[in-house]
Design a protein around this motif. Structure first.
Motif: not given
Length: 367
Positions: A77-78, A87-97, A99-104, A156-162
């Motif tokens: 899943m990562p 890329s076509r969105y202005d805002m991203i909201i992740s709901s995560s426990h 992998v969801a927070k790890g989107v690029i 850890y790495v993906s948690a630095q993205r939001p």
């Protein structure tokens, strides 16, 4: 907000649990948002709140037998969550426990992550799972622990993205700081009180409601009531531990199995107290019980420390043992907990309060 394109990322849609309640009310604030998730196997009768949203899934969805066994594919899943093109969105909201927070995301996009926990099984919960034998033995155990090591690095790495992290409790805020070395704001999850029936007159029994799995520690509650044959306990819920718990329980303990929400709330509203011995990130069931005017007897760890007020809305159990629970029950029976005070405290965790606080983040254009 009407003119902004918003994508909401959720780990997976399989059951209507606490995370899905949060997702539902985030989507109510973003009625035109698209939803991205690893798999969507939510039954038709449970998904009316998703009907107006376009849902995008990962390649795991293509094969039904894989989608239904999605947990076996968590190691993939990562990689899969990073393949979503947002890329076509202005805002991203992740709901995560997980992998969801790890989107690029891209430099022009804002990413708000609502976090239920850093990956529990990869961080501090790993040791409890090992004690319970979840990892098995030999080569399997070694491979799982090696995989968890890699998952901690990605987590850890993906948690630095939001841009902003929002924790669902102070307990999770502390976990985020320890695991990810980031600060988080706190917005408590919304609790739906629609079928919570307030009752001041209580019957002579105790109650607990839970999925019957090992980490919920229903076994401790059963052990305690085995030693108190004059007290009645009702256990509501189903799960893999049901048979084992029934075998160890004495006749003063009744198992109802799964009950529809309305029926379960009926039992809880008339109970002398609701017992909660798990170490949970937040824990919605005790708040629902409080809304029914039912006091809580809770293990003094995790989210319960933020949802129970000692000697006002409930009693704390100092240790996660049957002996400590027996002591707490005896102490509780010599106290007077006001049902109306329990209800008033519960409503501080309302859907309205959640929406108001989340909207203050979503409406910010420059984070």
């Amino acid at each position: 907000m009407k003119n902004r394109k918003i994508a909401v990322i959720h780990d997976w849609l399989s059951v209507n649990g606490g995370a899905e309640i949060v997702l539902k009310h985030i989507l109510a604030l973003c009625p035109n948002a698209d939803v991205y998730t690893m798999v969507d196997i939510l039954p038709l009768e449970q998904r009316t709140w998703l009907d107006s949203h376009k849902i995008y899934t990962s390649p795991l969805q293509r094969f039904n037998f894989i989608a239904k066994r999605y947990r076996y594919f968590i190691p993939l899943m990562p990689y899969l969550v990073e393949q979503f093109d947002l890329s076509r969105y202005d805002m991203i909201i992740s709901s995560s426990h997980a992998v969801a927070k790890g989107v690029i995301v891209h430099p022009h996009q804002k990413h708000i992550a609502y976090i239920y926990s850093p990956m529990r099984y990869a961080w501090d919960s790993m040791y409890e799972h090992e004690r319970l034998g979840v990892f098995g033995r030999g080569l399997m155990r070694l491979m799982l622990k090696r995989w968890l090591h890699k998952m901690r690095i990605w987590d850890y790495v993906s948690a630095q993205r939001p841009d902003i992290l929002i924790a669902d409790s102070d307990f999770i805020k502390q976990r985020i700081q320890k695991s990810w070395r980031r600060e988080a704001d706190i917005v408590y999850p919304p609790v739906e009180f629609d079928e919570c029936v307030y009752t001041e007159s209580k019957s002579d029994y105790y109650v607990t409601l839970s999925r019957l799995v090992e980490y919920k520690r229903i076994d401790i509650i059963v052990e305690a009531f085995n030693q108190m044959p004059d007290k009645k306990l009702i256990v509501i819920g189903d799960g893999v531990s049901l048979n084992a718990l029934q075998k160890m329980a004495n006749s003063n303990i009744i198992f109802t199995g799964y009950l529809p929400r309305k029926e379960a709330m009926g039992y809880i509203s008339k109970a002398k107290a609701f017992i909660f011995m798990a170490k949970e990130d937040f824990g919605i069931a005790p708040i629902e019980a409080s809304a029914c005017g039912t006091p809580i007897i809770a293990y003094k760890e995790g989210g319960a420390c933020e949802t129970v007020i000692h000697c006002k809305t409930g009693i704390f159990v100092e240790e996660q043992t049957s002996k400590s629970l027996i002591y707490a029950i005896d102490f509780f029976e010599h106290q007077r907990i006001d049902a109306h005070e329990c209800m008033e405290h519960a409503f501080t965790f309302s859907v309205e309060n959640f929406k108001k606080k989340m909207l203050s983040y979503i409406e910010i254009r420059n984070i």
